[in-house]
Enzyme design. Structure first.
Site, short mmCIF file in Angstrom:
data_model
loop_
_atom_site.label_atom_id
_atom_site.label_comp_id
_atom_site.label_asym_id
_atom_site.label_seq_id
_atom_site.Cartn_x
_atom_site.Cartn_y
_atom_site.Cartn_z
N GLU A 97 0.84 -1.22 0.00
CA GLU A 97 0.00 0.00 0.00
C GLU A 97 0.86 1.25 0.00
OE1 GLU A 97 -2.45 -1.18 3.32
OE2 GLU A 97 -3.26 -2.80 2.08
N GLY A 173 -6.15 -8.34 1.37
CA GLY A 173 -7.48 -7.77 1.59
C GLY A 173 -8.52 -8.24 0.59
N SER A 212 -4.61 -12.20 3.18
CA SER A 212 -5.84 -12.92 3.51
C SER A 212 -5.61 -14.17 4.38
CB SER A 212 -6.62 -13.27 2.24
OG SER A 212 -7.00 -12.09 1.56
P1 PGA Z 1 -4.80 -8.90 4.76
O1 PGA Z 1 -3.57 -7.86 4.73
O2 PGA Z 1 -4.47 -9.92 5.81
O3 PGA Z 1 -6.00 -8.06 5.15
O4 PGA Z 1 -4.92 -9.48 3.41
C1 PGA Z 1 -2.25 -8.29 4.84
C2 PGA Z 1 -1.31 -7.09 4.79
O5 PGA Z 1 -1.58 -6.14 4.05
O6 PGA Z 1 -0.28 -7.08 5.48
#
Ligand code: PGA
Length: 250
Positions: A97, A173, A212
């Protein structure tokens, strides 16, 4: 034997009240976590509070980002010495991100990695490919490039004092977890790459999987030989779910 690590990345979520509830829940279940080391990475403004709540427990605290400078005219930024001062042990660098939304390059990430080390923090270096990169068959090239930027700046020994998190961007995510074998393949690739430079570093470094991870898939993922725990986003915001993941290596 590498100790598994489960680190929660709370991202930009929570409030003082919700964090009180979450921390109370996590602390209550920590005694049942036998094998894994556990860390949580709250938003900056709650780090001091969480560090205070975590005192006397095995829970370590981390930040989600760091500025590469020590101090000075950098409005809105937070430095390594500040993170250390408020009780951080870890800092996530190069999360997808940060790379995608805030334009952080491999070199920016390498500088942040260096700053973390310089100021006594353990970097959790995130690497991973986009969906189109996987479809083009260039996952290994991408991960190679992301790791090389850090190795070029800091040297291979520095990797041995850090944590790597392999996070395929298409799995973050989205509810689409990499299969244990897909994840293991990339983890093994990373470890083999490091082993060519320094076998001891490759044997020692914890390589977490992220994307996830849930209580229901953690046992299978963490059971793979080169997966040493996880970096957990969404599922780290609920104490029961996070604890189930923390207990997976038990
Ligand atoms: P997530 O995010 O478990 O919600 O997929 C993992 C991360 O971005 O570290």
């Amino acid at each position: 034997m590498r100790q598994p690590l489960v680190a929660g990345n709370w991202k930009m979520n929570g409030s003082a009240a919700s964090i009180d509830t979450l921390m109370a829940g996590i602390k209550q279940g920590l005694a049942e976590v036998k094998q894994a080391a556990v860390a949580v990475c709250p938003p900056y403004v709650y780090i001091a509070k969480v560090a205070d709540l975590a005192k006397g427990t095995k829970l370590a605290v981390g930040a989600q980002d760091i500025n590469d400078q020590e101090s000075g005219a950098h409005t809105g930024e937070v430095s390594g010495p500040m993170l250390k001062d408020v009780g951080c042990r870890y800092v996530i660098v190069g999360h997808s991100e940060r790379r995608a939304i805030y334009g952080e390059s491999d070199d920016d990430t390498a500088r942040k990695f260096a700053a973390a080390r310089k100021f006594g923090l353990t970097p959790i270096l995130c690497v991973g490919e986009l969906l189109e990169e996987r479809e083009q068959g260039i996952t290994e090239d991408v991960v190679n490039r992301q790791l090389d930027a850090v190795i070029k700046l800091e040297g291979i020994k520095a990797i041995g004092e850090a944590v790597i998190a392999y996070e395929p961007v298409w799995a973050i995510g989205t509810g689409k977890t990499a299969s244990p074998q897909q994840a293991q393949d990339v983890h093994a690739f990373i470890r083999a790459k490091l082993a060519k430079l320094d076998k001891a570093v490759a044997d020692k470094v914890q390589i977490l999987y992220g994307g996830s991870v849930k209580g229901s898939n953690a046992v299978e993922l963490f059971g793979m030989p080169d997966i040493d725990g996880g970096l957990i986003g969404g599922a780290s915001l609920t104490a029961d779910e996070f604890l189930a993941i923390c207990r997976a290596p038990n």
